[in-house]
Scaffold this motif. Sequence first.
Motif, short mmCIF file in Angstrom:
data_model
loop_
_atom_site.label_atom_id
_atom_site.label_comp_id
_atom_site.label_asym_id
_atom_site.label_seq_id
_atom_site.Cartn_x
_atom_site.Cartn_y
_atom_site.Cartn_z
N GLY A 154 0.88 -1.21 0.23
CA GLY A 154 -0.24 -0.07 0.14
C GLY A 154 0.80 1.24 -0.10
N LYS A 155 0.30 2.42 -0.23
CA LYS A 155 0.94 3.78 -0.02
C LYS A 155 -0.07 4.89 0.47
CE LYS A 155 0.08 4.36 -4.94
NZ LYS A 155 0.70 4.77 -6.39
N GLY A 156 0.65 6.25 0.74
CA GLY A 156 -0.26 7.07 1.14
C GLY A 156 0.11 8.42 0.19
N PRO A 157 -0.74 9.48 0.70
CA PRO A 157 -0.92 10.62 -0.22
C PRO A 157 0.48 11.30 -0.25
CG PRO A 157 -1.80 10.82 1.58
CD PRO A 157 -1.57 9.60 1.84
N ASN A 158 1.58 11.14 0.63
CA ASN A 158 2.83 11.85 0.47
C ASN A 158 3.76 11.12 -0.16
OD1 ASN A 158 5.44 12.81 1.32
ND2 ASN A 158 4.76 13.55 3.26
N LYS A 159 3.78 11.66 -1.44
CA LYS A 159 4.68 10.93 -2.52
C LYS A 159 6.26 10.57 -2.17
CE LYS A 159 1.48 12.23 -6.32
NZ LYS A 159 1.45 12.79 -7.50
N ALA A 160 6.61 11.47 -1.36
CA ALA A 160 7.96 11.42 -1.09
C ALA A 160 8.34 10.39 0.23
CB ALA A 160 8.63 12.86 -0.64
N ARG A 161 7.39 10.39 0.92
CA ARG A 161 7.89 9.34 2.10
C ARG A 161 6.51 8.29 2.17
NH1 ARG A 161 10.14 11.27 6.60
NH2 ARG A 161 10.02 8.95 7.01
N GLN A 162 5.65 8.12 1.24
CA GLN A 162 4.68 7.11 1.17
C GLN A 162 4.22 6.63 0.03
OE1 GLN A 162 1.26 9.49 3.09
NE2 GLN A 162 1.64 8.32 5.14
N SER A 189 -0.49 11.50 7.52
CA SER A 189 0.30 11.54 8.93
C SER A 189 1.47 11.06 9.30
CB SER A 189 -0.97 11.65 10.12
OG SER A 189 -1.44 10.15 9.99
N GLY A 190 1.44 9.61 8.74
CA GLY A 190 2.68 8.91 8.94
C GLY A 190 2.80 8.12 10.39
N PRO A 191 2.27 7.25 10.87
CA PRO A 191 2.32 6.53 11.98
C PRO A 191 3.57 5.96 12.36
CG PRO A 191 0.78 5.28 10.78
CD PRO A 191 0.99 6.59 9.97
N ARG A 192 4.11 6.44 13.60
CA ARG A 192 5.53 6.21 13.62
C ARG A 192 5.89 5.12 14.94
NH1 ARG A 192 11.06 7.75 12.72
NH2 ARG A 192 12.40 7.27 14.36
N HIS A 193 5.38 5.52 16.19
CA HIS A 193 5.74 4.99 17.38
C HIS A 193 4.43 5.03 18.29
CE1 HIS A 193 10.32 4.29 17.79
NE2 HIS A 193 9.93 3.83 16.49
N LEU A 194 4.22 3.87 18.97
CA LEU A 194 3.01 4.04 19.99
C LEU A 194 3.64 3.41 21.37
CD1 LEU A 194 1.90 0.87 20.29
CD2 LEU A 194 0.70 1.31 18.20
N GLN A 253 2.35 10.48 15.13
CA GLN A 253 2.82 10.57 13.43
C GLN A 253 3.70 11.20 13.12
OE1 GLN A 253 -0.44 9.64 15.12
NE2 GLN A 253 -1.79 10.05 13.43
N GLU A 254 4.77 10.84 12.53
CA GLU A 254 5.85 11.40 12.04
C GLU A 254 5.94 12.52 11.27
OE1 GLU A 254 10.29 10.22 9.87
OE2 GLU A 254 9.23 8.56 10.88
N LEU A 255 5.05 12.44 10.17
CA LEU A 255 5.00 13.25 8.97
C LEU A 255 4.35 14.65 9.33
CD1 LEU A 255 4.43 10.82 6.11
CD2 LEU A 255 6.48 11.56 7.35
N ASP A 256 3.33 14.60 10.32
CA ASP A 256 2.46 15.76 10.59
C ASP A 256 2.66 16.33 12.12
OD1 ASP A 256 0.80 14.23 11.55
OD2 ASP A 256 -0.90 14.88 10.30
N GLY A 257 3.37 15.45 12.85
CA GLY A 257 3.10 15.77 14.52
C GLY A 257 2.01 15.61 15.03
N THR A 258 1.06 14.71 14.61
CA THR A 258 -0.23 14.57 15.22
C THR A 258 0.11 13.44 16.38
OG1 THR A 258 -1.65 14.93 13.29
CG2 THR A 258 -2.59 13.40 14.88
#
Length: 370
Positions: free
Chosen positions: A154-162, A215-220, A233-238
């Motif tokens: 799969g992939k996400g909307p951030n083309k550079a990171r997802q 948003s790019g979930p990183r750690h929980l 979330q790494e990409l937007d600080g959520t």
Amino acid sequence: MKRLYMFLFSTLVFTTFQAQNKFNLLVGTYTNTCESKGIYVYEFNAATGEFKLKNNSENVLSPSYLSVSADNKFVYAVNENGTQSTASAFGYDAKSGKLTFLNKNDALGADPCHLINDAQNVIIANYSGGSIAVFKKNADGSITEGQQLIQHEGKGPNKARQEKAHVHMVVFSPDKKFVLSNDLGEDKVFIYKYNPTAKHEILTLKGTVDVKAGSGPRHLTFSKDGKFVYLVQELDGTLTTFSYDKNGSLKLVGEISILPKDFKGGTGAAAIKISPDGKFLYVSDRVDVNAISVYKILKNGGLELVEQLSTLGKGPRDFAMDPTGNYLLVAHQYTNDIIIFKRDKTTGKLTDTGKKIELCSPVGLVFTKM
């Protein structure tokens, strides 16, 4: 004679207190950007914040993240090296800090970035590979070749990171019945049923939870009572709060941003940890922010901002609190140091001690008993 007994008793109490406040700090590093031998072991005094180097590995390639066995006898590491990445096992003598290489095996995916272990298995997250690999443990603490590989697609909307799946973390639920995994590329949290004694079907998918697109979930991390999960979330600080039940289900409770008000610039949220007493949550942010946010955890699981402060370095990839909760140490990947903050247990606030460990590209921090 009475004075002698009092002196001996006081000496015993002081010695015991000192021993109870000393821990080993294990540091995983990158070895391809500056001179590093891999894993470093420091003695850390949680009463004073003092430290001293005890031991280190020899010629271990980029053992970035570490996981220590429950019996404190073995250390497991991911070795980030593109498509040539591996997972490795070490014998560990806590008293001397000596690490003895046991073996390594192909990570079955590029750039592993996180791992966990229990009595039966070592489970790793392959970031560039977008996969989860599971290794069995041998009786001597070494690991088998990979016994299960789960490939995310799969992939996400951030083309550079997802542009594809990027598995960023694996973590046990408190009861060890499930393994949760964050996929930065797909904006999803995966929940797997955990079957530790199975030969190959060790993880079976229970379900997924979507988070905000891009948003790019990183750690929980789990709350101390296990009723809530906090995800950064790494990409937007959520920073997202979920309720969690024993059936392995996550339900969205709320979302906030860890970014300072009116902040303009790059963000790269990294580590998220809860204090040993379960009362405070800490989150680090990199790129242009280079700060740590402190939150008070409310009785209903909500979060109340206490403070945001500079980590006094660049690239706070990881941080750790000593088991007493007296100090919080921040590892800076790019300024090659670990800054030592004093922690107020009542307020959760941090104060720079002026102490720091200078070390090439520290990435992962783990405290263990001595």
